[in-house]
Design an enzyme around this catalytic site. Sequence first.
Site, PDB file in Angstrom:
ATOM      1  N   ASP A 179       6.621  59.269 -11.424  1.00 51.27           N
ATOM      2  CA  ASP A 179       8.067  59.259 -11.171  1.00 51.27           C
ATOM      3  C   ASP A 179       8.885  59.031 -12.439  1.00 51.27           C
ATOM      4  O   ASP A 179      10.090  59.268 -12.453  1.00 51.27           O
ATOM      5  CB  ASP A 179       8.417  58.183 -10.131  1.00 51.27           C
ATOM      6  CG  ASP A 179       7.987  58.594  -8.729  1.00 51.27           C
ATOM      7  OD1 ASP A 179       7.705  59.793  -8.511  1.00 51.27           O
ATOM      8  OD2 ASP A 179       7.921  57.711  -7.859  1.00 51.27           O
ATOM      9  N   ARG A 208       8.890  71.315   0.733  1.00 54.52           N
ATOM     10  CA  ARG A 208       7.822  70.575   0.043  1.00 54.52           C
ATOM     11  C   ARG A 208       6.523  70.645   0.853  1.00 54.52           C
ATOM     12  O   ARG A 208       6.547  70.683   2.078  1.00 54.52           O
ATOM     13  CB  ARG A 208       8.274  69.127  -0.206  1.00 54.52           C
ATOM     14  CG  ARG A 208       9.447  69.097  -1.200  1.00 54.52           C
ATOM     15  CD  ARG A 208       9.905  67.706  -1.521  1.00 54.52           C
ATOM     16  NE  ARG A 208       8.864  66.935  -2.186  1.00 54.52           N
ATOM     17  CZ  ARG A 208       8.942  65.629  -2.389  1.00 54.52           C
ATOM     18  NH1 ARG A 208      10.023  64.966  -1.981  1.00 54.52           N
ATOM     19  NH2 ARG A 208       7.979  64.988  -3.003  1.00 54.52           N
ATOM     20  N   GLN A 262       1.298  58.968  -1.019  1.00 54.03           N
ATOM     21  CA  GLN A 262       1.892  59.299   0.286  1.00 54.03           C
ATOM     22  C   GLN A 262       0.814  59.796   1.247  1.00 54.03           C
ATOM     23  O   GLN A 262       0.789  59.414   2.413  1.00 54.03           O
ATOM     24  CB  GLN A 262       2.982  60.355   0.107  1.00 54.03           C
ATOM     25  CG  GLN A 262       4.176  59.808  -0.661  1.00 54.03           C
ATOM     26  CD  GLN A 262       5.271  60.839  -0.845  1.00 54.03           C
ATOM     27  OE1 GLN A 262       5.154  61.981  -0.439  1.00 54.03           O
ATOM     28  NE2 GLN A 262       6.361  60.421  -1.474  1.00 54.03           N
TER      29      GLN A 262
HETATM   30  C1  S3P Z   1       5.491  57.610  -3.421  1.00 47.51           C
HETATM   31  C2  S3P Z   1       4.439  58.284  -3.992  1.00 47.51           C
HETATM   32  C3  S3P Z   1       4.602  59.322  -5.015  1.00 47.51           C
HETATM   33  C4  S3P Z   1       5.959  59.219  -5.678  1.00 47.51           C
HETATM   34  C5  S3P Z   1       7.066  59.075  -4.693  1.00 47.51           C
HETATM   35  C6  S3P Z   1       6.876  57.835  -3.847  1.00 47.51           C
HETATM   36  C7  S3P Z   1       5.218  56.635  -2.367  1.00 47.51           C
HETATM   37  O1  S3P Z   1       4.484  60.592  -4.412  1.00 47.51           O
HETATM   38  O2  S3P Z   1       6.186  60.348  -6.491  1.00 47.51           O
HETATM   39  O3  S3P Z   1       8.315  58.973  -5.361  1.00 47.51           O
HETATM   40  O4  S3P Z   1       6.110  55.844  -2.015  1.00 47.51           O
HETATM   41  O5  S3P Z   1       4.101  56.627  -1.861  1.00 47.51           O
HETATM   42  P1  S3P Z   1       3.054  61.261  -4.148  1.00 47.51           P
HETATM   43  O6  S3P Z   1       2.289  60.350  -3.327  1.00 47.51           O
HETATM   44  O7  S3P Z   1       3.328  62.564  -3.445  1.00 47.51           O
HETATM   45  O8  S3P Z   1       2.462  61.486  -5.507  1.00 47.51           O
END
Ligand code: S3P
Length: 429
Positions: free
Chosen positions: A317, A121, A167
Amino acid sequence: MIQKLESATALAGTVRIPGDKSISHRYAMLAAIAEGTSVIGRFAASRDCHSTLACLRALGVEVGTAGDTVTIRGRGLHGLSAPAAALDAGNSGTTMRLLAGILAGQPFDSVLTGDDSLVNRPMGRVLEPLRRMGAAVEARERDLPPLRVRGGALRAIRYALPVASAQVKSCVLLAGLYGSGTTAVEEPVPTRDHTEIALGEFGAAVRVAGNWIEVDPGPRLVGRRLVVPGDLSGAAFFLVAAAIVPGSDLRLPGVGLNRRRRELLGYLERAGMELEVERESAESGEARGDLRVRYSPRLLSGALPPIAGAETAALIDEIPVLAVLGSQAAGGLEISDAGELRVKESDRIAAVAANLAAMGARVTEKPDGLVIAGGARLRGADIATRGDHRIAMAFAVAALAAQGETRIHAADCADVSFPGFWDALRSVR
Ligand code: S3P
């Protein structure tokens, strides 16, 4: 493990959804760098959040678990110790990206790795801002994990996020705790704001101005008692299941209703879902409430509102299970601007398209989304989950509306976010 499922009649009862995965990660990490002890109730049982706890232990943090209560003895902002081996984030992108931010501020080297899915990833999105902050971070070719983080004093930055990602935003804000001044991130569209809320709860100075979020460095974070709400993304599987199985009536108590995440509920209500939110409250800055959902013939007789732009980011999600819902609504569903789904735990666009087609639905794959023809009479099939928890659970829901047996392969991957999912599903049939 293969889970075999037949179509269902009238789902009924109460499902206790496990604690929110996103919030649990953040509470655990902040508790680890706070001073004093934190006690976290309804901590996510998910495998991902236990990967975070294992990493924190490897960084010298004392972590106790009793049922779903987790007790963490904080080490303070500068109290983590060098890990003896590579930190294993398992399947969890959140563990890797958020911890990278904290590790960038530590005066020791660490390596972050993960399972076959996670090491494929993209991590360039966190490497770039961390390098701008002065951290020495290295990855494998094409910015893939493992990551080697040589931490230390960081420069504060003002950073416009190139992707809508909670994230990445969180990684920069956590690194900002170790910055030379105020660090700020700008979001192209709003994403879940659990980090901002949790930072404030633990005592950091966080300010939100328009799309910019700022954090001051060097706060004294203080350990505390918190209760995680149920995971709305886990609840989504039961919301859709009840909506498509005639005669259903389900209750899901104490589910998280964070303003960014509950856009899902607004969307489903607009689509015509028979949905009620009861007993709303807030604790530690995170809203929560009880959900009741019933079979929704009105929803099934129309088209689902198309999902695009900022709404895609808000529902990211839930898109696999919404795609299943789209196949059951007479007018179908079109999803756009969802290129991010290709770099989740699996390529979710391809996985949804292939599995819906295997069940007899008509689906067109776009580079950044899906066009799903509605009103499909699904038939049982072999579902290739690609080890992706949300694919396994989305197609368990599809199986309830399909004729004949559906076999979900490698079904234990549901544990990544929802241990007990198969028993919970059985209990309401
Ligand atoms: C999350 C953010 C999302 C989500 C993941 C959890 C988080 O990802 O899809 O399941 O806890 O910050 P991205 O920030 O990569 O979009």
